[in-house]
Design a protein around this motif. Structure first.
Motif, PDB file in Angstrom:
ATOM      1  N   ARG A 196       0.835  -1.203   0.000  1.00  0.00           N
ATOM      2  CA  ARG A 196       0.000   0.000   0.000  1.00  0.00           C
ATOM      3  C   ARG A 196       0.871   1.255   0.000  1.00  0.00           C
ATOM      4  NH1 ARG A 196      -4.835   1.065   4.335  1.00  0.00           N
ATOM      5  NH2 ARG A 196      -6.013   0.034   2.685  1.00  0.00           N
ATOM      6  N   ALA A 197       0.473   2.235  -0.784  1.00  0.00           N
ATOM      7  CA  ALA A 197       1.055   3.578  -0.709  1.00  0.00           C
ATOM      8  C   ALA A 197       0.047   4.485  -0.016  1.00  0.00           C
ATOM      9  CB  ALA A 197       1.377   4.121  -2.095  1.00  0.00           C
ATOM     10  N   ALA A 198       0.414   5.002   1.145  1.00  0.00           N
ATOM     11  CA  ALA A 198      -0.455   5.902   1.902  1.00  0.00           C
ATOM     12  C   ALA A 198       0.067   7.323   1.734  1.00  0.00           C
ATOM     13  CB  ALA A 198      -0.477   5.507   3.377  1.00  0.00           C
ATOM     14  N   ILE A 199      -0.744   8.179   1.137  1.00  0.00           N
ATOM     15  CA  ILE A 199      -0.358   9.561   0.872  1.00  0.00           C
ATOM     16  C   ILE A 199      -1.216  10.472   1.742  1.00  0.00           C
ATOM     17  CG2 ILE A 199       0.081  11.296  -0.893  1.00  0.00           C
ATOM     18  CD1 ILE A 199       1.523   8.544  -1.273  1.00  0.00           C
ATOM     19  N   PHE A 200      -0.577  11.238   2.594  1.00  0.00           N
ATOM     20  CA  PHE A 200      -1.262  12.114   3.538  1.00  0.00           C
ATOM     21  C   PHE A 200      -1.123  13.566   3.092  1.00  0.00           C
ATOM     22  CE2 PHE A 200       0.394   8.412   5.796  1.00  0.00           C
ATOM     23  CZ  PHE A 200      -0.763   7.908   6.373  1.00  0.00           C
ATOM     24  N   ALA A 201      -2.191  14.327   3.262  1.00  0.00           N
ATOM     25  CA  ALA A 201      -2.189  15.731   2.849  1.00  0.00           C
ATOM     26  C   ALA A 201      -2.611  16.625   4.004  1.00  0.00           C
ATOM     27  CB  ALA A 201      -3.123  15.936   1.660  1.00  0.00           C
ATOM     28  N   GLY A 202      -1.942  17.752   4.139  1.00  0.00           N
ATOM     29  CA  GLY A 202      -2.272  18.715   5.182  1.00  0.00           C
ATOM     30  C   GLY A 202      -1.798  20.104   4.786  1.00  0.00           C
ATOM     31  N   MET A 244      -4.599  19.183  -5.614  1.00  0.00           N
ATOM     32  CA  MET A 244      -3.791  18.000  -5.912  1.00  0.00           C
ATOM     33  C   MET A 244      -4.419  16.738  -5.329  1.00  0.00           C
ATOM     34  SD  MET A 244      -1.364  18.423  -7.985  1.00  0.00           S
ATOM     35  CE  MET A 244      -0.667  16.795  -7.722  1.00  0.00           C
ATOM     36  N   VAL A 245      -5.035  16.846  -4.161  1.00  0.00           N
ATOM     37  CA  VAL A 245      -5.736  15.687  -3.602  1.00  0.00           C
ATOM     38  C   VAL A 245      -6.845  15.246  -4.554  1.00  0.00           C
ATOM     39  CG1 VAL A 245      -7.271  14.925  -1.735  1.00  0.00           C
ATOM     40  CG2 VAL A 245      -5.136  16.127  -1.196  1.00  0.00           C
ATOM     41  N   ASP A 246      -7.574  16.218  -5.103  1.00  0.00           N
ATOM     42  CA  ASP A 246      -8.604  15.882  -6.086  1.00  0.00           C
ATOM     43  C   ASP A 246      -7.989  15.168  -7.296  1.00  0.00           C
ATOM     44  OD1 ASP A 246     -10.588  16.996  -4.533  1.00  0.00           O
ATOM     45  OD2 ASP A 246     -10.616  18.912  -5.611  1.00  0.00           O
ATOM     46  N   ASN A 247      -6.819  15.621  -7.706  1.00  0.00           N
ATOM     47  CA  ASN A 247      -6.124  14.997  -8.831  1.00  0.00           C
ATOM     48  C   ASN A 247      -5.720  13.560  -8.493  1.00  0.00           C
ATOM     49  OD1 ASN A 247      -4.967  15.005 -11.449  1.00  0.00           O
ATOM     50  ND2 ASN A 247      -2.963  15.528 -10.622  1.00  0.00           N
ATOM     51  N   PHE A 248      -5.248  13.340  -7.254  1.00  0.00           N
ATOM     52  CA  PHE A 248      -4.930  11.971  -6.818  1.00  0.00           C
ATOM     53  C   PHE A 248      -6.164  11.083  -6.947  1.00  0.00           C
ATOM     54  CE2 PHE A 248      -1.807  13.782  -3.413  1.00  0.00           C
ATOM     55  CZ  PHE A 248      -0.870  14.052  -4.397  1.00  0.00           C
ATOM     56  N   ARG A 249      -7.290  11.604  -6.479  1.00  0.00           N
ATOM     57  CA  ARG A 249      -8.515  10.794  -6.454  1.00  0.00           C
ATOM     58  C   ARG A 249      -9.070  10.549  -7.868  1.00  0.00           C
ATOM     59  NH1 ARG A 249      -9.979  13.281  -0.940  1.00  0.00           N
ATOM     60  NH2 ARG A 249      -9.337  11.555   0.418  1.00  0.00           N
ATOM     61  N   ARG A 250      -8.747  11.448  -8.778  1.00  0.00           N
ATOM     62  CA  ARG A 250      -9.172  11.243 -10.165  1.00  0.00           C
ATOM     63  C   ARG A 250      -8.200  10.358 -10.945  1.00  0.00           C
ATOM     64  NH1 ARG A 250     -10.208  16.903  -9.869  1.00  0.00           N
ATOM     65  NH2 ARG A 250      -8.248  17.249 -10.996  1.00  0.00           N
ATOM     66  N   GLY A 251      -7.059  10.082 -10.339  1.00  0.00           N
ATOM     67  CA  GLY A 251      -6.072   9.213 -10.986  1.00  0.00           C
ATOM     68  C   GLY A 251      -5.120   9.925 -11.909  1.00  0.00           C
ATOM     69  N   GLY A 252      -4.976  11.254 -11.767  1.00  0.00           N
ATOM     70  CA  GLY A 252      -4.190  12.004 -12.734  1.00  0.00           C
ATOM     71  C   GLY A 252      -2.806  12.425 -12.303  1.00  0.00           C
ATOM     72  N   ALA A 253      -2.337  11.991 -11.137  1.00  0.00           N
ATOM     73  CA  ALA A 253      -1.043  12.445 -10.633  1.00  0.00           C
ATOM     74  C   ALA A 253       0.054  11.421 -10.910  1.00  0.00           C
ATOM     75  CB  ALA A 253      -1.137  12.704  -9.128  1.00  0.00           C
ATOM     76  N   ALA A 254       1.283  11.843 -10.700  1.00  0.00           N
ATOM     77  CA  ALA A 254       2.419  10.927 -10.882  1.00  0.00           C
ATOM     78  C   ALA A 254       2.289   9.705  -9.996  1.00  0.00           C
ATOM     79  CB  ALA A 254       3.723  11.663 -10.583  1.00  0.00           C
TER      80      ALA A 254
END
Length: 337
Positions: free
Chosen positions: A67-73, A93-103
């Protein structure tokens, strides 16, 4: 179940960090001598296989669930102009992570990592640590437990990463408070600030450490005074993984800085950790030396969000595959006499 209901519970966990399974390590080391290759010919892949065996408690480690756990604050010190971007970018960027569009989405998919995103109170940045603690005790404990919760049964490996405008400033402050030196020695360009921006970051870190220097220097106090919610969550995840016997791959400067206050007091915390890479952020090389971790990769990356660690997982996966899949000399009918 809340793993760290109190500060005392967190501190007790740090006092009782479990060790690797030496029997499994020994069995894995013996297997390496029997595989169809000259001893040591796979270099660090052999060490990684033995490392994974020791923490998973089996001669032949597995790689079934990672698992990759990415935390945002968000960080209150961003008001001082320490980042090239506004704090609104964190949520975008969190929205981008959830849409699958980030690196990290592409890189996690490439190496078979399930991706878990935890955004922590983005609408409420931490307090400006130049004027007071970044978090109160309750907020810091909450962040620790958000991190701990990502360590679920059946995990074979955990990658930790982050997203947070202003968090390289917080990371530099954590390193300075943990290992000393100068603010200039720990501060770097982060998101790409110019010379004036670096000067502002140095001033903020100096002001923050000056504000908190006379207070108790426990790992918890350091994290809550100059850390951030996503950084504290990484610390909680790393400690929880240790308690569960799950090896961890750290990403760059910020992920590594999350455990700096713990490692300064309890150096053994790094024993179940792999430094995925050495980032281009100047302080990371120095921090890895303090943590006594040798990075797997040096690719000039400085993105964060777990990206460098995800690339390193490909190397770890290869190490486990070779250790498990190769034939022994006896199985292959190869004579070494």
């Amino acid at each position: 179940m809340t793993l760290f209901p109190t500060v005392a519970a967190f501190e007790a966990a740090l006092e009782a960090l479990p060790a690797a399974d030496e029997a499994a390590r020994g069995a894995a080391s013996l297997r390496q001598t029997q595989l169809t290759k000259p001893p040591g010919s796979l270099g660090r892949l052999e060490d990684l296989a033995v490392f994974m065996a020791g923490w998973q408690g089996r001669e032949r480690p597995r790689f079934e669930r990672a698992r990759a756990a990415i935390f945002a604050g968000n960080h209150g010190v961003a008001v001082h102009g320490v980042s090239a971007f506004p704090v609104s970018v964190t949520a975008q960027m969190v929205d981008n992570f959830r849409r699958g569009g980030a690196a990290i989405n592409a890189l996690a998919d490439a190496v078979g990592l399930e991706l878990f995103i935890a955004d922590i109170d983005l609408e409420t940045p931490t307090a400006d640590f130049t004027t007071g603690p970044a978090m109160d005790e309750a907020a810091c404990l909450a962040a620790l437990n958000i991190g701990a919760d990502v360590v679920v049964p059946g995990l074979d490996l955990l990658v930790v990463g982050e997203m947070g405008i202003g968090n390289s400033t917080s990371a530099a402050a954590l390193c300075l408070r943990s290992y000393g030196g100068t603010a200039a020695g720990w501060v770097g360009p982060g998101t790409g600030v110019d010379v004036a921006g670096i000067a502002r970051k140095i001033a903020v870190v100096e002001a923050g450490i000056g504000r908190h220097d006379d207070f108790l220097r426990t790992p918890f106090e350091t994290l809550r005074r100059v850390g951030g919610r996503e950084i504290v969550a990484i610390a909680g995840a790393v400690v929880a993984a240790r308690l569960a016997g799950v090896p961890v791959v750290l990403d760059g400067f910020i992920s590594s800085a999350a455990i700096a206050p713990i490692a300064a007091a309890y150096p053994g915390i790094t024993e179940h950790c792999i430094a995925g890479h050495c980032s281009a952020e100047p302080g990371h090389e120095r921090l890895l030396a303090a943590l006594k971790l040798e990075p797997l990769l040096r690719l000039g990356m400085r993105l964060g969000e777990g990206s460098g660690a995800a690339v390193a997982v490909g190397v770890i996966r290869s190490a486990v595959a070779a250790h498990d899949g190769m034939a022994t000399f006896a199985e292959a009918g190869v004579s070494v006499a």
